[in-house]
Design a protein around this motif. Sequence first.
Motif, PDB file in Angstrom:
ATOM      1  N   GLY A 183       0.805  -1.211   0.000  1.00  0.00           N
ATOM      2  CA  GLY A 183       0.000   0.000   0.000  1.00  0.00           C
ATOM      3  C   GLY A 183       0.838   1.260   0.000  1.00  0.00           C
ATOM      4  O   GLY A 183       0.401   2.308  -0.497  1.00  0.00           O
ATOM      5  N   LEU A 184       2.041   1.168   0.547  1.00  0.00           N
ATOM      6  CA  LEU A 184       2.935   2.322   0.571  1.00  0.00           C
ATOM      7  C   LEU A 184       3.336   2.738  -0.835  1.00  0.00           C
ATOM      8  O   LEU A 184       3.543   3.929  -1.100  1.00  0.00           O
ATOM      9  N   ARG A 185       3.427   1.790  -1.744  1.00  0.00           N
ATOM     10  CA  ARG A 185       3.770   2.119  -3.123  1.00  0.00           C
ATOM     11  C   ARG A 185       2.739   3.039  -3.755  1.00  0.00           C
ATOM     12  O   ARG A 185       3.075   3.883  -4.594  1.00  0.00           O
ATOM     13  N   ARG A 186       1.488   2.894  -3.382  1.00  0.00           N
ATOM     14  CA  ARG A 186       0.427   3.739  -3.939  1.00  0.00           C
ATOM     15  C   ARG A 186       0.237   5.026  -3.156  1.00  0.00           C
ATOM     16  O   ARG A 186      -0.348   5.975  -3.680  1.00  0.00           O
ATOM     17  N   SER A 187       0.692   5.064  -1.916  1.00  0.00           N
ATOM     18  CA  SER A 187       0.444   6.237  -1.065  1.00  0.00           C
ATOM     19  C   SER A 187       1.558   7.264  -1.134  1.00  0.00           C
ATOM     20  O   SER A 187       1.315   8.447  -0.867  1.00  0.00           O
ATOM     21  N   ASP A 192       2.097  12.184   3.296  1.00  0.00           N
ATOM     22  CA  ASP A 192       3.414  12.359   3.886  1.00  0.00           C
ATOM     23  C   ASP A 192       3.876  11.048   4.509  1.00  0.00           C
ATOM     24  O   ASP A 192       3.110  10.350   5.182  1.00  0.00           O
ATOM     25  N   PHE A 193       5.156  10.708   4.307  1.00  0.00           N
ATOM     26  CA  PHE A 193       5.672   9.434   4.803  1.00  0.00           C
ATOM     27  C   PHE A 193       5.598   9.366   6.324  1.00  0.00           C
ATOM     28  O   PHE A 193       5.271   8.312   6.892  1.00  0.00           O
ATOM     29  N   ALA A 194       5.903  10.456   7.013  1.00  0.00           N
ATOM     30  CA  ALA A 194       5.842  10.453   8.478  1.00  0.00           C
ATOM     31  C   ALA A 194       4.420  10.170   8.958  1.00  0.00           C
ATOM     32  O   ALA A 194       4.221   9.484   9.974  1.00  0.00           O
ATOM     33  N   ARG A 195       3.408  10.666   8.250  1.00  0.00           N
ATOM     34  CA  ARG A 195       2.024  10.392   8.630  1.00  0.00           C
ATOM     35  C   ARG A 195       1.674   8.923   8.420  1.00  0.00           C
ATOM     36  O   ARG A 195       0.892   8.343   9.198  1.00  0.00           O
ATOM     37  N   LEU A 196       2.224   8.328   7.391  1.00  0.00           N
ATOM     38  CA  LEU A 196       1.982   6.905   7.157  1.00  0.00           C
ATOM     39  C   LEU A 196       2.584   6.056   8.269  1.00  0.00           C
ATOM     40  O   LEU A 196       1.982   5.064   8.703  1.00  0.00           O
ATOM     41  N   VAL A 197       3.780   6.429   8.732  1.00  0.00           N
ATOM     42  CA  VAL A 197       4.409   5.694   9.833  1.00  0.00           C
ATOM     43  C   VAL A 197       3.616   5.886  11.122  1.00  0.00           C
ATOM     44  O   VAL A 197       3.366   4.929  11.868  1.00  0.00           O
ATOM     45  N   TYR A 198       3.213   7.128  11.379  1.00  0.00           N
ATOM     46  CA  TYR A 198       2.436   7.397  12.591  1.00  0.00           C
ATOM     47  C   TYR A 198       1.102   6.643  12.574  1.00  0.00           C
ATOM     48  O   TYR A 198       0.647   6.149  13.613  1.00  0.00           O
ATOM     49  N   GLY A 199       0.478   6.528  11.395  1.00  0.00           N
ATOM     50  CA  GLY A 199      -0.810   5.849  11.313  1.00  0.00           C
ATOM     51  C   GLY A 199      -0.756   4.380  11.653  1.00  0.00           C
ATOM     52  O   GLY A 199      -1.780   3.800  12.028  1.00  0.00           O
ATOM     53  N   ARG A 200       0.411   3.752  11.553  1.00  0.00           N
ATOM     54  CA  ARG A 200       0.535   2.334  11.907  1.00  0.00           C
ATOM     55  C   ARG A 200       1.417   2.133  13.136  1.00  0.00           C
ATOM     56  O   ARG A 200       2.072   1.111  13.280  1.00  0.00           O
ATOM     57  N   SER A 201       1.410   3.103  14.026  1.00  0.00           N
ATOM     58  CA  SER A 201       2.228   3.027  15.236  1.00  0.00           C
ATOM     59  C   SER A 201       1.347   2.844  16.472  1.00  0.00           C
ATOM     60  O   SER A 201       0.154   3.180  16.472  1.00  0.00           O
ATOM     61  N   GLN A 202       1.958   2.333  17.531  1.00  0.00           N
ATOM     62  CA  GLN A 202       1.269   2.173  18.802  1.00  0.00           C
ATOM     63  C   GLN A 202       0.965   3.524  19.430  1.00  0.00           C
ATOM     64  O   GLN A 202       0.010   3.666  20.194  1.00  0.00           O
ATOM     65  N   HIS A 203       1.765   4.521  19.109  1.00  0.00           N
ATOM     66  CA  HIS A 203       1.553   5.861  19.667  1.00  0.00           C
ATOM     67  C   HIS A 203       0.207   6.432  19.246  1.00  0.00           C
ATOM     68  O   HIS A 203      -0.467   7.120  20.035  1.00  0.00           O
ATOM     69  N   ARG A 204      -0.243   6.157  18.042  1.00  0.00           N
ATOM     70  CA  ARG A 204      -1.550   6.636  17.592  1.00  0.00           C
ATOM     71  C   ARG A 204      -2.670   6.000  18.392  1.00  0.00           C
ATOM     72  O   ARG A 204      -3.607   6.673  18.835  1.00  0.00           O
TER      73      ARG A 204
END
Length: 315
Positions: A183-187, A192-204
Motif C-alpha cells: 500500500g505504501l507504493r500507492r500512497s 506524507d511518509f511520516a504520517r503513514l508511519v504514525y498511522g501504523r504506530s502504537q503511539h496513535r
Amino acid sequence: MTLGLASAELTCRRERRPSTSHHETSRACASLDRDEYIEQAYFFRVYRERVEENQPAQEVLATARDELLATTRLPMAIDFLSGEMQLHGRIGEGMAKLGHYFSPFQAYIMQRAEADTGRFETRMALRILEAEAEYRADEVSPQALFMYQFECLARNHLGYDQGLRAIAADGKYNEDWRTWIDGLRRSLGVTDFARLVYGRSQHRADELRRQGAADQDLQQLPKPLFGSQEGRIAKAHYDKDPLYLFAALQRHLGYPRVPRVATRANRPTFDPQVEMRFQRLESRLALLESEAKGGIDLSEFYAKEGRRELDQNAD
C-alpha cells in the motif's frame, strides 16, 4: 565444485514445497544463520576494496571464495556468481536467481548498480549490502530493517515501485508488513511518509485511548507495526524531509545508518613539491618558446637586477 552442483545445493527443493508462492519461498529460504551474514559482510567488503584497487572481478571472486568459511553456503553461491560473471559480466542477475540465499533487496541493489543507465555506483551498492549484512548478523527488528532499506531507496534515488516490491518480498516481514508496504507504493507522493508511519504506530492508538475513544473503535484500528517511540518521532516530523526522520530514528533508537558518498576534502591537486617542479618546467618551456620565436627577452631580468642594486645602495 561445478556450477550445476552449487546451484542444486543452494536451490530450495521443490518436492518439499510443491506449490509455493514467491513470498512463501522468501520466508522459507531467506532466513540465514548468523555465520552466513558475517561471511556476506566480509565478502561485500573484500569485493569492494579489491575492485577499487583495479583487480579483475573474476580474480576477486576466485580469491574471496577461498577465504570464506567452508561450513557456510556462501562459497557455493560465489561459484554460481562467478559463472554469471563469465556469461553476462554481472552478478546482480545471479543474486536474483539465488533468491533463497540472497534477499530480493540485495539483488535489486546490485542490479541497479550494474545497470547501464543511472549514476548509482557499484562501490556504494557494496557498502550498502555490507552494512545490511552486518546488521542482520545481530538481532534485527523489522522496523529498523525497513527504515534502513527505505532510506537506501530514498537517498540514492533507486525507485520506489520496484524497490518496495523487493523489500516486501523479504522473508523478515510477515503478511501485515507486506500488505502495508504494498500500500505504501500507492500512497507515496500523496500522503506524507511520516504520517503513514504514525498511522501504523502504537503511539496513535495510545493517543486515541487517552482522548476517550471507544474500545470498539480501537479494535477496528489496523495492527500497529511501529512502537510508541517510532510513532512519537514520526509525528514530530510531519511535512518535513524524510531524511530528518531517518536521522532522528538513528539518534534516539539506534537504527542502522545508511552509507553515504564521502565528500572530497579541499586539497591541492598535486603535492606542493610536485607543483613547484611543474612551475619550473613551465618557466623553462616559456624560455624555449621565446628562443624559438627569435630570441629571449632579458629585459625583465635586467629590471629585477636593477631593483636589487637600488635596494642594496639604499641600505
